[in-house]
Scaffold this motif. Structure first.
Motif, PDB file in Angstrom:
ATOM      1  N   MET A 186      15.430 -27.023 -65.220  1.00 22.22           N
ATOM      2  CA  MET A 186      14.667 -28.157 -64.701  1.00 22.22           C
ATOM      3  C   MET A 186      14.821 -29.405 -65.566  1.00 22.22           C
ATOM      4  O   MET A 186      14.237 -30.438 -65.264  1.00 22.22           O
ATOM      5  N   LYS A 187      15.602 -29.328 -66.644  1.00 23.52           N
ATOM      6  CA  LYS A 187      15.770 -30.483 -67.521  1.00 23.52           C
ATOM      7  C   LYS A 187      17.145 -31.119 -67.416  1.00 23.52           C
ATOM      8  O   LYS A 187      17.410 -32.111 -68.056  1.00 23.52           O
ATOM      9  N   ARG A 188      18.023 -30.536 -66.644  1.00 19.24           N
ATOM     10  CA  ARG A 188      19.350 -31.126 -66.506  1.00 19.24           C
ATOM     11  C   ARG A 188      19.260 -32.236 -65.475  1.00 19.24           C
ATOM     12  O   ARG A 188      19.611 -32.109 -64.325  1.00 19.24           O
ATOM     13  N   LEU A 189      18.773 -33.382 -65.928  1.00 16.59           N
ATOM     14  CA  LEU A 189      18.380 -34.425 -64.986  1.00 16.59           C
ATOM     15  C   LEU A 189      19.529 -35.261 -64.474  1.00 16.59           C
ATOM     16  O   LEU A 189      19.518 -35.755 -63.378  1.00 16.59           O
ATOM     17  N   LEU A 247       0.553 -21.389 -53.666  1.00 19.76           N
ATOM     18  CA  LEU A 247       0.459 -20.863 -55.022  1.00 19.76           C
ATOM     19  C   LEU A 247       0.868 -19.390 -55.071  1.00 19.76           C
ATOM     20  O   LEU A 247       0.886 -18.689 -54.068  1.00 19.76           O
ATOM     21  N   GLY A 248       1.188 -18.954 -56.286  1.00 17.11           N
ATOM     22  CA  GLY A 248       1.563 -17.560 -56.485  1.00 17.11           C
ATOM     23  C   GLY A 248       3.038 -17.400 -56.774  1.00 17.11           C
ATOM     24  O   GLY A 248       3.734 -18.350 -57.139  1.00 17.11           O
ATOM     25  N   SER A 249       3.536 -16.192 -56.613  1.00 12.80           N
ATOM     26  CA  SER A 249       4.889 -15.812 -57.016  1.00 12.80           C
ATOM     27  C   SER A 249       5.899 -16.007 -55.889  1.00 12.80           C
ATOM     28  O   SER A 249       5.603 -15.737 -54.720  1.00 12.80           O
ATOM     29  N   TRP A 250       7.106 -16.453 -56.293  1.00 11.89           N
ATOM     30  CA  TRP A 250       8.207 -16.660 -55.374  1.00 11.89           C
ATOM     31  C   TRP A 250       9.512 -16.184 -56.012  1.00 11.89           C
ATOM     32  O   TRP A 250       9.580 -15.998 -57.216  1.00 11.89           O
ATOM     33  N   PHE A 251      10.530 -16.040 -55.184  1.00  7.04           N
ATOM     34  CA  PHE A 251      11.903 -15.828 -55.624  1.00  7.04           C
ATOM     35  C   PHE A 251      12.730 -17.018 -55.138  1.00  7.04           C
ATOM     36  O   PHE A 251      12.613 -17.407 -53.969  1.00  7.04           O
ATOM     37  N   VAL A 252      13.558 -17.590 -56.002  1.00  5.64           N
ATOM     38  CA  VAL A 252      14.508 -18.617 -55.562  1.00  5.64           C
ATOM     39  C   VAL A 252      15.735 -17.885 -55.031  1.00  5.64           C
ATOM     40  O   VAL A 252      16.406 -17.157 -55.768  1.00  5.64           O
ATOM     41  N   VAL A 253      16.041 -18.069 -53.741  1.00  8.14           N
ATOM     42  CA  VAL A 253      17.157 -17.354 -53.128  1.00  8.14           C
ATOM     43  C   VAL A 253      18.383 -18.239 -52.927  1.00  8.14           C
ATOM     44  O   VAL A 253      19.497 -17.734 -52.756  1.00  8.14           O
ATOM     45  N   GLN A 254      18.189 -19.569 -52.936  1.00 13.50           N
ATOM     46  CA  GLN A 254      19.323 -20.493 -52.955  1.00 13.50           C
ATOM     47  C   GLN A 254      18.941 -21.689 -53.806  1.00 13.50           C
ATOM     48  O   GLN A 254      17.774 -22.087 -53.864  1.00 13.50           O
ATOM     49  N   TYR A 255      19.969 -22.260 -54.471  1.00 15.46           N
ATOM     50  CA  TYR A 255      19.723 -23.301 -55.471  1.00 15.46           C
ATOM     51  C   TYR A 255      20.808 -24.370 -55.372  1.00 15.46           C
ATOM     52  O   TYR A 255      21.983 -24.061 -55.187  1.00 15.46           O
ATOM     53  N   PHE A 256      20.394 -25.634 -55.502  1.00 12.97           N
ATOM     54  CA  PHE A 256      21.328 -26.766 -55.540  1.00 12.97           C
ATOM     55  C   PHE A 256      20.950 -27.679 -56.692  1.00 12.97           C
ATOM     56  O   PHE A 256      19.768 -27.927 -56.949  1.00 12.97           O
ATOM     57  N   ALA A 257      21.958 -28.193 -57.401  1.00 11.51           N
ATOM     58  CA  ALA A 257      21.746 -29.246 -58.398  1.00 11.51           C
ATOM     59  C   ALA A 257      22.937 -30.189 -58.334  1.00 11.51           C
ATOM     60  O   ALA A 257      24.087 -29.749 -58.336  1.00 11.51           O
ATOM     61  N   SER A 258      22.671 -31.477 -58.262  1.00 15.36           N
ATOM     62  CA  SER A 258      23.753 -32.448 -58.063  1.00 15.36           C
ATOM     63  C   SER A 258      24.673 -32.557 -59.268  1.00 15.36           C
ATOM     64  O   SER A 258      25.752 -33.116 -59.168  1.00 15.36           O
ATOM     65  N   SER A 259      24.268 -32.023 -60.418  1.00 13.47           N
ATOM     66  CA  SER A 259      25.107 -32.098 -61.612  1.00 13.47           C
ATOM     67  C   SER A 259      25.977 -30.861 -61.795  1.00 13.47           C
ATOM     68  O   SER A 259      26.716 -30.763 -62.767  1.00 13.47           O
ATOM     69  N   LEU A 262      19.413 -34.800 -57.961  1.00 13.97           N
ATOM     70  CA  LEU A 262      18.780 -34.017 -56.908  1.00 13.97           C
ATOM     71  C   LEU A 262      18.949 -32.528 -57.182  1.00 13.97           C
ATOM     72  O   LEU A 262      20.010 -32.084 -57.629  1.00 13.97           O
ATOM     73  N   SER A 263      17.923 -31.773 -56.919  1.00 16.68           N
ATOM     74  CA  SER A 263      18.039 -30.322 -56.891  1.00 16.68           C
ATOM     75  C   SER A 263      17.098 -29.789 -55.822  1.00 16.68           C
ATOM     76  O   SER A 263      16.188 -30.492 -55.373  1.00 16.68           O
ATOM     77  N   SER A 264      17.346 -28.562 -55.424  1.00 15.49           N
ATOM     78  CA  SER A 264      16.543 -27.987 -54.347  1.00 15.49           C
ATOM     79  C   SER A 264      16.449 -26.484 -54.514  1.00 15.49           C
ATOM     80  O   SER A 264      17.393 -25.838 -54.979  1.00 15.49           O
ATOM     81  N   PHE A 265      15.293 -25.927 -54.139  1.00 11.40           N
ATOM     82  CA  PHE A 265      15.060 -24.494 -54.120  1.00 11.40           C
ATOM     83  C   PHE A 265      14.761 -24.053 -52.692  1.00 11.40           C
ATOM     84  O   PHE A 265      13.912 -24.638 -52.025  1.00 11.40           O
ATOM     85  N   ILE A 266      15.438 -23.023 -52.220  1.00  7.91           N
ATOM     86  CA  ILE A 266      14.956 -22.247 -51.079  1.00  7.91           C
ATOM     87  C   ILE A 266      14.283 -21.023 -51.675  1.00  7.91           C
ATOM     88  O   ILE A 266      14.908 -20.246 -52.398  1.00  7.91           O
ATOM     89  N   LEU A 312      12.314 -29.902 -52.834  1.00  8.84           N
ATOM     90  CA  LEU A 312      13.303 -30.899 -53.233  1.00  8.84           C
ATOM     91  C   LEU A 312      12.821 -31.559 -54.520  1.00  8.84           C
ATOM     92  O   LEU A 312      11.684 -32.018 -54.598  1.00  8.84           O
ATOM     93  N   HIS A 313      13.686 -31.578 -55.529  1.00  3.78           N
ATOM     94  CA  HIS A 313      13.389 -32.262 -56.781  1.00  3.78           C
ATOM     95  C   HIS A 313      14.305 -33.480 -56.885  1.00  3.78           C
ATOM     96  O   HIS A 313      15.497 -33.392 -56.597  1.00  3.78           O
ATOM     97  N   CYS A 314      13.756 -34.605 -57.306  1.00  2.00           N
ATOM     98  CA  CYS A 314      14.564 -35.815 -57.457  1.00  2.00           C
ATOM     99  C   CYS A 314      14.106 -36.574 -58.685  1.00  2.00           C
ATOM    100  O   CYS A 314      12.928 -36.920 -58.804  1.00  2.00           O
ATOM    101  N   ALA A 315      15.040 -36.838 -59.595  1.00  2.00           N
ATOM    102  CA  ALA A 315      14.732 -37.570 -60.821  1.00  2.00           C
ATOM    103  C   ALA A 315      15.375 -38.947 -60.770  1.00  2.00           C
ATOM    104  O   ALA A 315      16.532 -39.091 -60.362  1.00  2.00           O
TER     105      ALA A 315
END
Length: 229
Positions: free
Chosen positions: A223-226, A46-58, A153-157, A141-144
């Motif tokens: 997060m809605k571009r499924l 829990l708490g604060s983060w920074f997304v430093v790399q991002y992937f989305a299959s679309s 698929l999407s992913s956050f580092i 890893l996010h998967c819809a």
């Protein structure tokens, strides 16, 4: 021609025969199987983060910048929420936008797997914590899944700081191809100049409204571009 030689020839030519098992074709409509992290402590994530790399299959290019999520958990420990800020890379006003998403924890014994709890997201939206040391980095890893559609698929580092050491980024990236993520489209996300407001950008309000209207079709909640259109 001996059966052994014939079998070898068939394999060389690219056929599968002679009692050899064929490679299982992956079901692109279903989320990949993800093993639960042993002894995972959700409270420590829990708490604060920074997304430093991002992937989305679309997406074939990075549309977002300055993504900074903050995770919290309900008092009954059955829900996880993420409030986050982000910008669009093609917005000259660098407007800071806000979003949120809430997940349920379907199995308390597996707190690294969350399922989206809001009706506005079509289909089943899974999120998995693939790995984390809690204090410095985490990998999500996010998967819809949607009926009769390819999975999304999407992913956050993520990092607790705006910059993550290159060797750690490489270590986390290497975990993703097994989940059908193409690292060529895993993009670094800028975390600089992330506090701009419309006034600070030097653009007047009418100009900002025009810019937003012109790019409205691209300005989607990340997060809605499924699914691909």
């Amino acid at each position: 021609m001996s059966p052994r030689f014939l079998c070898t020839l068939i394999i060389v030519l690219g056929f599968v025969s002679c009692g050899l098992p064929a490679k299982r074709r992956e079901d692109k409509t279903k989320c990949p199987h993800v093993k639960a992290i042993r002894n995972f402590d959700l409270h420590e994530l829990l708490g604060s983060w920074f997304v430093v790399q991002y992937f989305a299959s679309s997406e074939e290019a990075l549309s977002y910048g300055c993504m900074r999520p903050v995770f919290s958990m309900s008092s009954d420990r059955l829900e996880v929420s993420m409030n986050f800020t982000y910008t669009f890379t093609d917005d000259p006003a660098a407007e800071l936008l806000y979003g949120n998403i809430t997940w349920e924890i379907p199995n308390p014994s597996r707190p690294s797997h969350w399922v989206h709890a809001e009706d506005t997201y079509e289909g089943v939206y899974n999120t998995y914590v693939l790995d984390s040391d809690y204090k410095s980095w985490a990998l999500l890893l996010h998967c819809a899944e949607k009926s009769k559609s390819p999975r999304y698929l999407s992913s956050f580092i993520m990092s607790r700081q705006p910059i993550l050491a290159p060797n750690v980024v490489t270590y986390l990236r290497e975990k993703l191809p097994r989940y059908d993520i193409d690292l060529a489209y895993m993009f670094p996300m800028t975390q600089t100049n992330c506090s701009n407001t419309n006034r600070e950008s030097g653009l007047d309000r009418d100009t900002v409204r025009y810019v937003i209207k012109q790019s409205e079709s691209n300005r989607r909640h990340p997060m809605k571009r499924l699914h691909k259109p």
